[in-house]
Design an enzyme around this catalytic site. Structure first.
Site, short mmCIF file in Angstrom:
data_model
loop_
_atom_site.label_atom_id
_atom_site.label_comp_id
_atom_site.label_asym_id
_atom_site.label_seq_id
_atom_site.Cartn_x
_atom_site.Cartn_y
_atom_site.Cartn_z
N SER A 1 0.83 -1.21 0.00
CA SER A 1 0.00 0.00 0.00
C SER A 1 0.86 1.26 0.00
O SER A 1 0.58 2.22 -0.74
CB SER A 1 -0.98 0.01 1.18
OG SER A 1 -0.35 -0.36 2.37
N HIS B 1 -2.06 -8.97 1.55
CA HIS B 1 -1.77 -7.73 2.31
C HIS B 1 -2.92 -7.52 3.30
O HIS B 1 -3.24 -8.40 4.07
CB HIS B 1 -1.56 -6.60 1.30
CG HIS B 1 -0.97 -5.33 1.85
ND1 HIS B 1 -0.35 -5.23 3.06
CD2 HIS B 1 -0.90 -4.06 1.32
CE1 HIS B 1 0.07 -3.99 3.27
NE2 HIS B 1 -0.27 -3.25 2.23
N ASP C 1 -2.56 -9.21 11.34
CA ASP C 1 -3.88 -9.64 10.88
C ASP C 1 -4.38 -10.91 11.57
O ASP C 1 -5.56 -11.24 11.49
CB ASP C 1 -3.85 -9.88 9.36
CG ASP C 1 -3.62 -8.59 8.60
OD1 ASP C 1 -4.07 -7.54 9.07
OD2 ASP C 1 -2.97 -8.64 7.54
N HIS D 1 5.62 -13.11 6.98
CA HIS D 1 5.82 -11.70 6.66
C HIS D 1 7.03 -11.56 5.74
O HIS D 1 7.96 -12.36 5.81
CB HIS D 1 6.03 -10.85 7.92
CG HIS D 1 5.77 -9.41 7.70
ND1 HIS D 1 6.72 -8.55 7.21
CD2 HIS D 1 4.64 -8.68 7.86
CE1 HIS D 1 6.19 -7.34 7.10
NE2 HIS D 1 4.92 -7.39 7.47
N ARG E 1 2.70 -5.71 16.77
CA ARG E 1 1.31 -5.24 16.70
C ARG E 1 0.37 -6.37 17.13
O ARG E 1 -0.66 -6.14 17.75
CB ARG E 1 0.99 -4.77 15.27
CG ARG E 1 1.86 -3.62 14.79
CD ARG E 1 1.69 -3.33 13.30
NE ARG E 1 2.10 -4.43 12.47
CZ ARG E 1 1.96 -4.46 11.13
NH1 ARG E 1 1.42 -3.42 10.50
NH2 ARG E 1 2.36 -5.51 10.44
N1 NMX Z 1 1.07 -20.08 5.04
C1 NMX Z 1 1.54 -20.94 4.12
N2 NMX Z 1 2.60 -20.70 3.33
C2 NMX Z 1 3.24 -19.56 3.52
C3 NMX Z 1 2.84 -18.62 4.49
C4 NMX Z 1 1.70 -18.91 5.27
N3 NMX Z 1 1.21 -18.08 6.17
N4 NMX Z 1 3.68 -17.57 4.45
C5 NMX Z 1 4.58 -17.83 3.47
N5 NMX Z 1 4.30 -19.03 2.92
C6 NMX Z 1 4.95 -19.65 1.75
C7 NMX Z 1 4.83 -18.71 0.56
O1 NMX Z 1 3.55 -18.82 -0.05
C8 NMX Z 1 5.97 -19.18 -0.31
O2 NMX Z 1 5.56 -20.36 -0.95
P1 NMX Z 1 5.99 -20.68 -2.47
O3 NMX Z 1 7.47 -20.79 -2.43
O4 NMX Z 1 5.28 -21.95 -2.77
O5 NMX Z 1 5.52 -19.51 -3.30
C9 NMX Z 1 7.04 -19.53 0.74
O6 NMX Z 1 6.34 -19.77 1.97
C10 NMX Z 1 8.06 -18.45 0.94
O7 NMX Z 1 7.39 -17.24 1.23
P2 NMX Z 1 8.07 -16.14 2.16
O8 NMX Z 1 9.31 -15.67 1.48
O9 NMX Z 1 8.21 -16.64 3.55
O10 NMX Z 1 6.95 -15.00 2.20
P3 NMX Z 1 6.79 -13.74 1.22
O11 NMX Z 1 7.70 -12.67 1.68
O12 NMX Z 1 6.85 -14.14 -0.20
O13 NMX Z 1 5.27 -13.33 1.51
C11 NMX Z 1 3.41 -12.97 2.94
C12 NMX Z 1 4.90 -12.72 2.74
C13 NMX Z 1 2.92 -12.13 4.12
C14 NMX Z 1 2.67 -12.53 1.68
C15 NMX Z 1 3.18 -14.49 3.22
O14 NMX Z 1 3.83 -14.85 4.42
C16 NMX Z 1 1.71 -14.87 3.27
O15 NMX Z 1 1.11 -15.12 2.23
N6 NMX Z 1 1.08 -14.89 4.52
C17 NMX Z 1 -0.33 -15.12 4.65
C18 NMX Z 1 -1.11 -13.88 4.27
C19 NMX Z 1 -0.95 -12.79 5.29
O16 NMX Z 1 -1.00 -13.00 6.50
N7 NMX Z 1 -0.76 -11.55 4.81
C20 NMX Z 1 -0.74 -10.40 5.71
C21 NMX Z 1 0.56 -9.63 5.68
C22 NMX Z 1 0.54 -8.56 6.73
N8 NMX Z 1 -0.29 -7.41 6.39
O17 NMX Z 1 -0.79 -6.82 7.31
O18 NMX Z 1 -0.41 -6.98 5.23
C1 MLT Z 2 1.84 -3.90 6.61
O1 MLT Z 2 1.43 -3.49 7.70
O2 MLT Z 2 1.96 -3.15 5.63
C2 MLT Z 2 2.10 -5.35 6.47
O3 MLT Z 2 2.63 -5.92 7.63
C3 MLT Z 2 2.76 -5.77 5.21
C4 MLT Z 2 4.19 -5.38 5.00
O4 MLT Z 2 4.83 -4.71 5.79
O5 MLT Z 2 4.72 -5.83 3.95
#
Ligand code: NMX
Ligand code: MLT
Length: 430
Positions: free
Chosen positions: A233, A263, A364, A309, A318
């Site tokens: 964002s 996100h 979240d 994350h 948080r």
């Molecule tokens: N559950 C299952 N698999 C996961 C998760 C999870 N919570 N988090 C990461 N992975 C997987 C990810 O999909 C990736 O798989 P692949 O290689 O098959 O594509 C692998 O682990 C490596 O990912 P990372 O490097 O650890 O994570 P990345 O930096 O790419 O993504 C998020 C970060 C936050 C997008 C990811 O952890 C996720 O999808 N979490 C669940 C959604 C979530 O909670 N989002 C909220 C973020 C916070 N916010 O407030 O915005």
């Molecule tokens: C945020 O608050 O923006 C989330 O934790 C996602 C991020 O920092 O990438």
């Protein structure tokens, strides 16, 4: 006491001078390099932006202007906005001046409601929210003054005015969207005696005899305000703003990014996940049941929402701040207890699976459980709350970038052919 604008007016010449000197003396220093994996992988870890409003450390989490977010949990979001913009918390008079700036600008133009009512049934609350912000662009001071030939040094002032106009209206806009979306009726009038978050709580129209829901809203709107410059964002808002699109265009763009399930929308997904657990097991599951449920989710190729994350490698502070609130306000609540059990089991499962780099909960994972406890049960609305708060950081970043004259964002992309040719050439030379 110093009003926000006066304080910025005093600080900005020094900030400009500092940036000029750093660029002049250190402009050629290398602070990051980019690998092929990073180019294919969402630029993770590339240091390519400057953002002074906040910093996210992998081991400690968010600090706003050097203050860990946990230490700001008792502050009002208005104080946080002043802090984000200036690096200082306001004294009582400056806070009251800022609150009165918001109050003077709080009236939502009636055309907003006409537009929102015209949107098709089934539109997501984030679509309503982003649309409401976009239609208010008609009143942008920046756009008008730019067309009149405003000098570059004044860009930040018009951006600050647009930001104040926008932020002042967001609680009423967001609360009105909730009432529209849930068919509860016309927007409720603002109560000018209340602070920004308490007024939002009031306009949502939930009963709150103890005042605890208003406290939760203050905490909620403080905790989500900013997360440095590289999250989706903030980066989207920054990029759009860098084209000198005004704050309405830029914030709306940022919020469209927030609406993605990886996100901000993860908060609605999290509560759905928790409710799914409750439905499946008829209440709080045993640890073994939960472990199996988490594995099933992963085996279906789905992520566990609220965990992982891009930067953090510890429990999000948080999350901890919300958890402490929940322990005080609703420790016996079934949903809160399920969230607690998930916290005990899921990191272990994710570690065992070995894919996620961060197995710990982010903000979240818990926020929805608290909202649900207080009767805000429409979880597809939750990202709007996140957005109201995140707008504080987006606006603060925009104002500072306009003050520093940050140029248009324009990194280079390369083609796959280029990567192949250049990495092969490097390999052959080695
Ligand atoms: N559950 C299952 N698999 C996961 C998760 C999870 N919570 N988090 C990461 N992975 C997987 C990810 O999909 C990736 O798989 P692949 O290689 O098959 O594509 C692998 O682990 C490596 O990912 P990372 O490097 O650890 O994570 P990345 O930096 O790419 O993504 C998020 C970060 C936050 C997008 C990811 O952890 C996720 O999808 N979490 C669940 C959604 C979530 O909670 N989002 C909220 C973020 C916070 N916010 O407030 O915005
Ligand atoms: C945020 O608050 O923006 C989330 O934790 C996602 C991020 O920092 O990438």
């Amino acid at each position: 006491m110093q009003g926000l604008k006066e304080k910025l007016e005093q600080q900005i010449p020094g900030l400009r001078q500092q940036a000029r000197e750093i660029i002049k003396k250190q402009g050629d220093k290398v602070i990051s390099h980019v690998t092929v994996s990073q180019a294919f992988g969402g630029m993770r870890g590339v240091k390519g932006l400057v953002c002074d409003t906040s910093v996210v450390d992998a081991g400690q989490g968010l600090a706003i202007r050097g203050i860990p977010i946990g230490n700001l949990a008792c502050r009002l979001p208005e104080e946080i906005f002043y802090l984000l913009c200036t690096g200082e918390l306001p004294d009582a008079e400056s806070l009251s001046a800022l609150q009165s700036e918001f109050r003077q600008r709080a009236q939502v133009p009636p055309y907003v409601w006409r537009v929102l009512k015209a949107l098709p049934e089934g539109s997501h609350p984030m679509t309503l929210f982003s649309t409401a912000i976009l239609v208010m662009e008609r009143d942008s001071v920046f756009r008008r003054r730019y067309a009149e030939g405003m000098p570059k040094d004044d860009y930040w002032k018009a951006t600050l005015e647009d930001s104040l106009q926008l932020l002042a209206k967001l609680p009423a806009v967001a609360a009105g969207i909730h009432r529209l979306y849930t068919r509860r009726g016309a927007p409720l009038p603002s109560d000018p005696r209340l602070d920004w978050a308490a007024d939002y709580a009031h306009m949502l129209g939930l009963t709150d005899p103890s005042g605890e829901f208003a406290d939760l809203m203050r905490l909620y709107l403080t905790l989500h305000c900013d997360h440095e410059g590289g999250n989706v964002s903030a980066f989207a808002c920054h990029t759009v703003g860098s084209a000198l699109s005004d704050a309405y265009y830029a914030v709306s763009a940022g919020l469209n990014g927030l609406a993605g399930p990886l996100h901000g929308l993860a908060n609605q997904e999290c509560l759905q996940f928790v409710l799914g657990v409750r439905k499946r097991f008829g209440g709080v599951p045993t640890d073994e049941q939960l472990r199996e449920y988490a594995w099933n989710t992963l085996h279906q190729g789905r992520v566990i929402p609220g965990y992982g994350h891009a930067i953090l490698r510890v429990t999000d502070p948080r999350f901890t701040a919300f958890h402490q609130f929940g322990e005080r306000a609703c420790a016996a609540d079934e949903i809160f207890r399920i969230v607690d059990r998930i916290f005990a089991i899921v990191p272990e499962v994710l570690r065992e699976q070995g894919k996620a780099k961060d197995p710990w909960p982010n903000v979240d994972a818990i926020s929805g459980a608290l909202l649900y406890h207080f009767g805000l049960a429409e979880f597809d609305y939750y990202t709007v709350l996140f957005g109201v708060s995140r707008a504080l950081g987006l606006c603060a970043q925009l104002v500072l970038n306009r003050a520093l004259g940050t140029p248009i964002t324009r990194p280079n992309s390369v083609s796959t052919e280029w990567i192949k040719a250049n990495t092969q050439a490097a390999q052959a030379a080695a």
